[in-house]
Design an enzyme around this catalytic site. Structure first.
Site, PDB file in Angstrom:
ATOM      1  N   GLY A  45     -20.936  28.063  45.211  1.00  0.00           N
ATOM      2  CA  GLY A  45     -19.545  27.741  44.893  1.00  0.00           C
ATOM      3  C   GLY A  45     -19.453  26.926  43.621  1.00  0.00           C
ATOM      4  O   GLY A  45     -20.445  26.727  42.920  1.00  0.00           O
ATOM      5  N   ALA A  46     -18.244  26.441  43.349  1.00  0.00           N
ATOM      6  CA  ALA A  46     -18.016  25.670  42.139  1.00  0.00           C
ATOM      7  C   ALA A  46     -18.729  24.337  42.208  1.00  0.00           C
ATOM      8  O   ALA A  46     -19.203  23.818  41.214  1.00  0.00           O
ATOM      9  CB  ALA A  46     -16.521  25.454  41.945  1.00  0.00           C
ATOM     10  N   GLU A  47     -18.811  23.751  43.393  1.00  0.00           N
ATOM     11  CA  GLU A  47     -19.405  22.416  43.439  1.00  0.00           C
ATOM     12  C   GLU A  47     -20.549  22.308  44.432  1.00  0.00           C
ATOM     13  O   GLU A  47     -21.062  21.227  44.653  1.00  0.00           O
ATOM     14  CB  GLU A  47     -18.330  21.361  43.723  1.00  0.00           C
ATOM     15  N   ASP A  91      -7.322  22.570  48.413  1.00  0.00           N
ATOM     16  CA  ASP A  91      -7.767  23.805  47.736  1.00  0.00           C
ATOM     17  C   ASP A  91      -7.539  25.006  48.658  1.00  0.00           C
ATOM     18  O   ASP A  91      -8.473  25.707  49.025  1.00  0.00           O
ATOM     19  CB  ASP A  91      -9.252  23.682  47.364  1.00  0.00           C
TER      20      ASP A  91
END
Lengths: 328, 208
Positions: free
Chosen positions: B8-10, B122
């Protein structure tokens, strides 16, 4: 046969004129930016700047391209989004030239033009684009026939935030480059509000906190350093979310704030983590200028788009995702 | 034995088999391009926040994976593995009636969170898992916040609208309508100020 497009840009405080060929060659790109002695940009003053300097810049762009006015095959202009008075002045110049030269007129979305000039330079096919300027902060990607805004600022644009901060710290306009220089000298990091909401972000809380640091006597370089690291970190995060979400493998940085080297370094790190290719638009094509309008004019003209003078009213609120992208 | 489920993004999401059952290990990796102070602060606060909120959300009746273990120094969380498919993927193949019914359920779950003054932070269709019995699970609470105000709830709804228009553009209007229908079904008239805030937020940051 090679086509020559004259592109005219004037959505905010800069006026630009550029000549680009149908092969994507930028032959000239002349521009001038209004620099107010103090305070921010007044739309009326900016539009006066455009009407005073515009005709000369257009002449220069034709001359530097090594062509004559009669060689121009089409005129493209920035129809929006932007400040109404500036857009109207720019559109009036474009309409007049189109009628005078008896060539087609093409209307261009300013934000889309920033993306496409980046794609021309980088040879990217389908990037996630981080578009950062005085008036815009958007993360955009192409999907279903449109450039869709995956994330954007919920309040002020990053360039605006940097300029307002600079003004507060006693620096002249435009403040971005000076903030960058000062930040290099900073060494102490101060915590500032970090506000990411999904793929959107917000800068106003951070700006207020940075102003407060100034009133408490924190050094200008430390403030600039902390502001850059925080605001660029937030931008990196939403770019990263967009890459993870869309699974695209190119990352493009465009717009005036793309000139910032620290932002470039951070975003290239994001690209590397996701095995994506990274490109930062070169400084001469990063800010608001006519070449990007001309290139988008070519793309649109080739896909059959033109606009009649009587239909060419300006669109100050024209969204990036409001335009059907016919050439992709 | 562990396999990468998603990057994922983080974070990196691993699927692990342990004690005869599958689990998810979520690891927030270091990002070398961020200032170390910011990087560490984000990884720590989000790991801790996610653990608390997964549990708080479940107490409000929102299905979320149970947390078994957390290490704030290594930025890891061990939680239930939810067998199923992301709503984002399912939307591409489900029939419209199924999709709209799932959207209504999604709206209901978001409303339950908001009723308990929690925002997800989110709420994209990537963060909703549909298990085999068509039950919805909400995951990824790293950006979640408690003591939510009308403004924060409005942003949450705005983010749903944004996610639908960028990712499910062909059916976005109907999906949004169904989601809000489910949302209003739970909150009734107290949804009104939040809905009007959502519209107001959408107009900010734009040329006006």
């Amino acid at each position: 046969m090679t086509l020559y497009c004259l592109g005219i840009e004037g959505t905010a405080h800069s006026f630009g004129a550029g000549i680009v060929t149908s092969e994507g060659k930028v032959l000239s790109n002349e521009w001038d930016m209004l620099k107010p002695a103090q305070g921010g940009i007044h739309p009326r003053e900016a539009s006066r700047h455009h009407s005073e300097l515009g005709p000369g810049l257009i002449k220069d762009s034709v001359q530097k391209a090594g062509i004559h006015f009669k060689d121009i095959n089409l005129v493209a202009f920035s129809r929006g989004p932007g400040l109404g008075p500036c857009l109207r002045t720019t559109a009036t110049i474009a309409r007049t030239l189109s009628l005078k030269l008896a060539v087609p007129l093409v209307d261009v979305n300013h934000c889309v033009a920033h993306i496409e000039i980046g794609c021309l330079e980088s040879r990217f096919n389908d990037p996630v684009t981080v578009y950062v300027s005085g008036g815009n902060t958007q993360v955009i990607a192409f999907a279903g026939g449109r450039f869709r805004t995956f994330g954007e600022t919920l309040d002020i644009a990053i360039g605006n935030m940097l300029d307002v901060l600079a003004r507060e710290l006693g620096m002249p306009f435009p403040g971005g480059p000076i903030v960058e220089r000062e930040a290099k000298k900073g060494s102490n990091f101060y915590d500032l509000p970090y506000s990411v909401k999904g793929m959107d972000l917000s800068y106003s809380g951070m700006l207020t906190a940075a102003k407060k640091l100034h009133s408490e006597g924190v050094s200008i370089s430390d403030i600039c350093y902390s502001v850059q690291e925080t605001s660029f970190g937030m931008l990196a995060e939403i770019a990263e979310r967009a890459i993870a979400h869309t699974k695209k493998n190119e990352l493009l940085l465009t717009g005036g704030v793309a000139r910032n080297n620290r932002l470039t370094e951070i975003l290239s790190g994001v690209a590397k983590r996701h095995e994506a290719t990274f490109h930062r638009v070169s400084p001469s094509l990063a800010g608001d200028q006519g070449a990007m309008i001309a290139w988008n004019g070519i793309l649109q003209y080739k896909s059959g788009r033109r606009i009649k003078v009587e239909d060419s009213h300006v669109l100050p609120k024209w969204r990036t995702d409001d335009q059907d992208i016919l050439w992709r | 034995m562990k396999q990468v489920l998603a990057k994922g993004a983080e974070s990196v999401i691993y699927k692990m088999d342990q004690w005869g059952d599958p689990y998810v290990l979520k690891w927030r990796q270091s990002k070398p391009y961020l200032l170390p102070d910011i990087d560490m602060q984000l990884r720590k606060s989000r790991t801790s926040r996610e653990c608390k909120m997964l549990t708080a959300a479940r107490a409000l009746g929102v299905p979320t994976p149970a947390v078994y273990f957390v290490d704030l120094n290594k930025y890891t969380i061990l939680m239930d593995f939810i067998p199923g498919i992301q709503l984002k993927e399912l939307a591409e193949k489900a029939s419209q009636s199924v999709l709209l019914s799932l959207s209504r359920d999604f709206g209901k779950l978001i409303a339950l969170l908001h009723e308990g003054n929690i925002v997800h932070g989110d709420p994209t269709t990537s963060n909703v898992i549909v298990s085999n019995n068509s039950r919805l699970w909400i995951v990824d609470f790293g950006l979640s916040e408690s003591n939510a105000t009308v403004e924060m709830k409005g942003v949450d709804l705005h983010l749903i609208h944004r996610a639908l228009e960028t990712t499910h553009w062909e059916v976005q209007e109907k999906m949004l309508e169904a989601t809000l229908e489910g949302y209003i079904g739970v909150l009734g008239s107290s949804a009104e100020p939040i809905l009007s805030r959502m519209k107001e937020i959408r107009e900010r940051g734009r040329y006006h």
